[in-house]
Design a protein around this motif. Structure first.
Motif, mmCIF file in Angstrom:
data_model
loop_
_atom_site.group_PDB
_atom_site.id
_atom_site.type_symbol
_atom_site.label_atom_id
_atom_site.label_comp_id
_atom_site.label_asym_id
_atom_site.label_seq_id
_atom_site.Cartn_x
_atom_site.Cartn_y
_atom_site.Cartn_z
ATOM 1 N N ILE A 166 -6.008 -6.834 0.262
ATOM 2 C CA ILE A 166 -6.448 -7.638 -0.552
ATOM 3 C C ILE A 166 -6.634 -9.495 -1.353
ATOM 4 O O ILE A 166 -6.859 -9.552 -1.564
ATOM 5 C CB ILE A 166 -6.447 -6.088 -2.421
ATOM 6 N N SER A 167 -5.054 -9.587 -0.607
ATOM 7 C CA SER A 167 -5.661 -11.487 -0.705
ATOM 8 C C SER A 167 -3.544 -10.978 0.333
ATOM 9 O O SER A 167 -2.120 -10.455 0.428
ATOM 10 C CB SER A 167 -4.246 -11.356 -2.117
ATOM 11 N N ALA A 168 -4.429 -12.210 0.523
ATOM 12 C CA ALA A 168 -3.347 -12.710 1.956
ATOM 13 C C ALA A 168 -2.074 -13.271 0.754
ATOM 14 O O ALA A 168 -0.783 -13.765 1.833
ATOM 15 C CB ALA A 168 -3.350 -13.395 3.495
ATOM 16 N N GLU A 169 -2.647 -14.293 0.057
ATOM 17 C CA GLU A 169 -1.678 -15.403 -0.492
ATOM 18 C C GLU A 169 -0.833 -14.212 -1.908
ATOM 19 O O GLU A 169 0.198 -14.700 -1.957
ATOM 20 C CB GLU A 169 -2.723 -15.842 -1.588
ATOM 21 N N SER A 170 -1.030 -13.023 -1.770
ATOM 22 C CA SER A 170 -0.503 -12.207 -2.904
ATOM 23 C C SER A 170 0.980 -12.065 -2.222
ATOM 24 O O SER A 170 0.764 -10.883 -1.110
ATOM 25 C CB SER A 170 -0.839 -11.011 -3.398
ATOM 26 N N ILE A 171 2.077 -12.357 -2.302
ATOM 27 C CA ILE A 171 3.191 -11.825 -1.668
ATOM 28 C C ILE A 171 4.201 -11.639 -2.688
ATOM 29 O O ILE A 171 5.410 -11.315 -2.402
ATOM 30 C CB ILE A 171 4.008 -13.369 -0.833
ATOM 31 N N TYR A 172 3.527 -10.573 -3.842
ATOM 32 C CA TYR A 172 4.620 -10.510 -4.488
ATOM 33 C C TYR A 172 5.132 -8.631 -4.377
ATOM 34 O O TYR A 172 4.367 -8.087 -2.890
ATOM 35 C CB TYR A 172 3.783 -9.984 -6.146
ATOM 36 N N GLU A 173 5.992 -8.132 -4.325
ATOM 37 C CA GLU A 173 6.477 -6.847 -3.882
ATOM 38 C C GLU A 173 6.688 -5.723 -4.611
ATOM 39 O O GLU A 173 7.224 -4.572 -4.162
ATOM 40 C CB GLU A 173 8.066 -7.555 -3.592
ATOM 41 N N ALA A 174 5.639 -5.771 -6.121
ATOM 42 C CA ALA A 174 5.718 -4.914 -6.800
ATOM 43 C C ALA A 174 3.979 -4.768 -6.938
ATOM 44 O O ALA A 174 3.751 -5.557 -7.357
ATOM 45 C CB ALA A 174 6.839 -4.621 -7.679
ATOM 46 N N ALA A 175 3.307 -3.460 -7.102
ATOM 47 C CA ALA A 175 2.202 -3.543 -7.744
ATOM 48 C C ALA A 175 1.913 -1.873 -8.318
ATOM 49 O O ALA A 175 2.806 -1.338 -7.882
ATOM 50 C CB ALA A 175 1.568 -3.301 -6.275
ATOM 51 N N SER A 176 1.149 -2.381 -8.838
ATOM 52 C CA SER A 176 0.768 -0.350 -8.919
ATOM 53 C C SER A 176 -1.395 -0.488 -9.437
ATOM 54 O O SER A 176 -1.755 -1.167 -9.826
ATOM 55 C CB SER A 176 1.524 -0.558 -10.805
ATOM 56 N N ALA A 177 -1.594 0.602 -9.508
ATOM 57 C CA ALA A 177 -2.761 0.840 -9.594
ATOM 58 C C ALA A 177 -3.387 1.764 -11.332
ATOM 59 O O ALA A 177 -2.226 2.746 -10.529
ATOM 60 C CB ALA A 177 -3.537 1.864 -9.085
ATOM 61 N N PHE A 178 -3.869 1.481 -12.625
ATOM 62 C CA PHE A 178 -3.906 1.920 -13.465
ATOM 63 C C PHE A 178 -5.647 1.483 -14.371
ATOM 64 O O PHE A 178 -5.665 0.263 -13.362
ATOM 65 C CB PHE A 178 -2.848 1.836 -14.120
ATOM 66 N N ASP A 179 -5.754 1.692 -14.953
ATOM 67 C CA ASP A 179 -6.767 1.251 -15.583
ATOM 68 C C ASP A 179 -6.453 0.643 -16.730
ATOM 69 O O ASP A 179 -6.403 0.268 -17.237
ATOM 70 C CB ASP A 179 -7.822 2.641 -16.700
ATOM 71 N N VAL A 180 -6.547 -0.945 -16.451
ATOM 72 C CA VAL A 180 -6.335 -1.895 -16.631
ATOM 73 C C VAL A 180 -6.846 -2.583 -18.225
ATOM 74 O O VAL A 180 -6.903 -1.831 -19.577
ATOM 75 C CB VAL A 180 -6.363 -3.223 -16.251
ATOM 76 N N ASN A 181 -8.191 -2.767 -18.460
ATOM 77 C CA ASN A 181 -9.403 -3.210 -19.380
ATOM 78 C C ASN A 181 -10.051 -1.466 -20.017
ATOM 79 O O ASN A 181 -11.411 -1.915 -20.252
ATOM 80 C CB ASN A 181 -9.778 -4.070 -18.140
ATOM 81 N N ASN A 182 -9.688 -0.470 -19.330
ATOM 82 C CA ASN A 182 -10.031 0.622 -20.038
ATOM 83 C C ASN A 182 -11.578 1.090 -19.544
ATOM 84 O O ASN A 182 -12.328 1.883 -20.342
ATOM 85 C CB ASN A 182 -9.662 0.929 -21.653
ATOM 86 N N ASP A 183 -11.745 0.567 -18.340
ATOM 87 C CA ASP A 183 -13.571 0.322 -18.344
ATOM 88 C C ASP A 183 -14.133 1.819 -17.609
ATOM 89 O O ASP A 183 -15.103 1.990 -17.056
ATOM 90 C CB ASP A 183 -14.197 -0.881 -17.549
ATOM 91 N N GLY A 184 -13.124 2.606 -17.105
ATOM 92 C CA GLY A 184 -12.944 3.543 -16.258
ATOM 93 C C GLY A 184 -12.650 3.720 -14.643
ATOM 94 O O GLY A 184 -12.752 4.614 -13.986
ATOM 95 N N SER A 185 -12.538 2.231 -14.040
ATOM 96 C CA SER A 185 -12.126 2.453 -12.869
ATOM 97 C C SER A 185 -10.910 1.863 -12.910
ATOM 98 O O SER A 185 -10.102 1.468 -13.929
ATOM 99 C CB SER A 185 -12.649 0.671 -12.363
#
Length: 380
Positions: free
Chosen positions: A28-47
């Motif tokens: 997704i991103s080579a520049e993203s060097i953060y060490e934590a992540a999650s997956a959820f529907d941030v904006n409540n659009d169903g995705s």
């Protein structure tokens, strides 16, 4: 973005023609060097969206990103060691629980109801250095509590209103004043149906009331700089929970077999899973192949302490292990140099992102942010 269909490389694997899992890897991103992540529907659009560090990426294709907030940086660390979604203020949008080593703070970030504006960060408590917050239902009420790996052992319980909605406030309980050490976990070790807390230097036996009762320490083992979390699982199916632990800053991935003699005395026998691979800082139990059994998902954390840990310059990788009667069978999702391959970071996430019935893996880290989309079983 870089995409490619990856067939799992099976170690001690099946015969020709047997079905294996296939994953589609996306960087997704080579520049993203953060060490934590999650997956959820941030904006409540169903995705399902992907959240990591200072940004979130809109699903389903993750090409559009939004700034969350600015995060303190120290050398090549961002002070953001978990991204756990929880509706803290009860507005119907999932917020984020995080903790920081350098800021010594447990905090939550308020979701601006999916709008493209920056999120407000609220301090929960100045706890001391937070190695990583962990999230468990410690009182068996069906709701998740927060237990940060920090100085002392704290339980933070979200205060809810009469409708069960979060109020934005937490009840805090200190159950152990002495240092927790590196690594923390939970699970029922003595068979009383109460979740105990596992530390790197022993375990705390849960009382009937986890908030007012006394937690008894049992110093029965010493793991050193253990993974965070430390896991409990009945590995050999003998009716007793065992312990699965990685070495967060050294070589080694192990399971410790719980044994109880005729007099009720408990002991622990170490079994190596991976003695020659290093920096298993993050480990999780997930049913990744839909066999109704839990698999161990883990990998190498890249540059956990810069280049200073044993094995720091070894290849990185991401794996899952089938657990079969005390045997751990490694399946490799990715392995190689850090420019082109994924590790596990400090806080990975498993979620059925594309809703095909198979859990996918979001793998953050200083090597970049990856997602491995689980396409299910295919024939070799």
């Amino acid at each position: 973005m870089v995409q490619g269909l990856l067939m799992l490389s099976l170690i001690a694997a099946a015969q020709e023609g047997d079905a294996v899992l296939a994953f589609e890897r996306t960087k997704i991103s080579a520049e993203s060097i953060y060490e934590a992540a999650s997956a959820f529907d941030v904006n409540n659009d169903g995705s399902i969206d992907i959240y990591s560090g200072e940004y979130w990426w809109e699903g389903p294709d993750f090409t559009k990103k939004h700034k969350v907030c600015s995060i303190r940086r120290e050398d090549d660390y961002y002070d953001d060691f978990s991204n756990y979604p929880m509706d803290v203020n009860g507005d119907g949008y999932l917020d984020i629980i995080t903790g920081g080593w350098f800021g010594e703070t447990l905090a939550w970030r308020e979701n601006p109801k999916g709008q493209p504006v920056e999120w407000t960060t609220h301090e929960i408590k100045k706890t001391g250095n937070v190695e990583r917050p962990c999230f468990y239902d410690i009182d068996n009420d069906g709701e998740i509590e927060i237990i940060p790996n920090t100085r002392g052992v704290w339980i933070f319980k979200l205060i809810r209103d009469e409708n069960g909605k979060g109020t934005g406030k937490f009840k805090e309980t200190l159950i152990l004043e002495e240092g927790a050490g590196h690594g923390i976990g939970y699970g029922d070790l003595n068979g009383d149906n109460r979740p105990d807390i596992i530390l790197s230097h022993g375990w705390l036996e849960a009382p009937a009331d986890p908030y007012s009762g006394k937690w008894e320490m049992h110093k029965e083992f010493a793991f050193g700089m253990a993974s965070c979390p430390i896991l409990t699982h009945d590995v050999n199916k003998d009716g007793k929970n065992d312990i699965v632990v990685g070495m967060g800053h050294d070589y080694g991935l192990q399971w410790w077999e719980q044994k109880v003699d005729a007099n009720g005395a408990r002991s622990w026998e170490k079994h190596d899973i991976e003695p020659n691979r290093s920096q298993f800082h993050e480990i999780q139990l997930v049913d990744i192949d839909n066999d109704d059994e839990l698999e161990l998902v883990t990998g190498k954390r890249f540059r956990a302490h810069g280049w200073n840990d044993p094995g720091a310059r070894d290849p990185i990788g991401l794996y899952y292990y089938e657990i079969n009667g005390g045997n751990f069978i490694r399946h490799t999702l990715d392995y190689g140099n850090h420019e082109d391959h994924a590790g596990s970071g400090i806080y990975l996430w498993a979620e059925d992102i594309d809703k095909n019935g198979w859990k996918d893996i979001v793998a953050p880290g200083k090597q970049g942010l990856y997602v491995f989309m689980n396409k299910g079983k295919v024939s070799q």
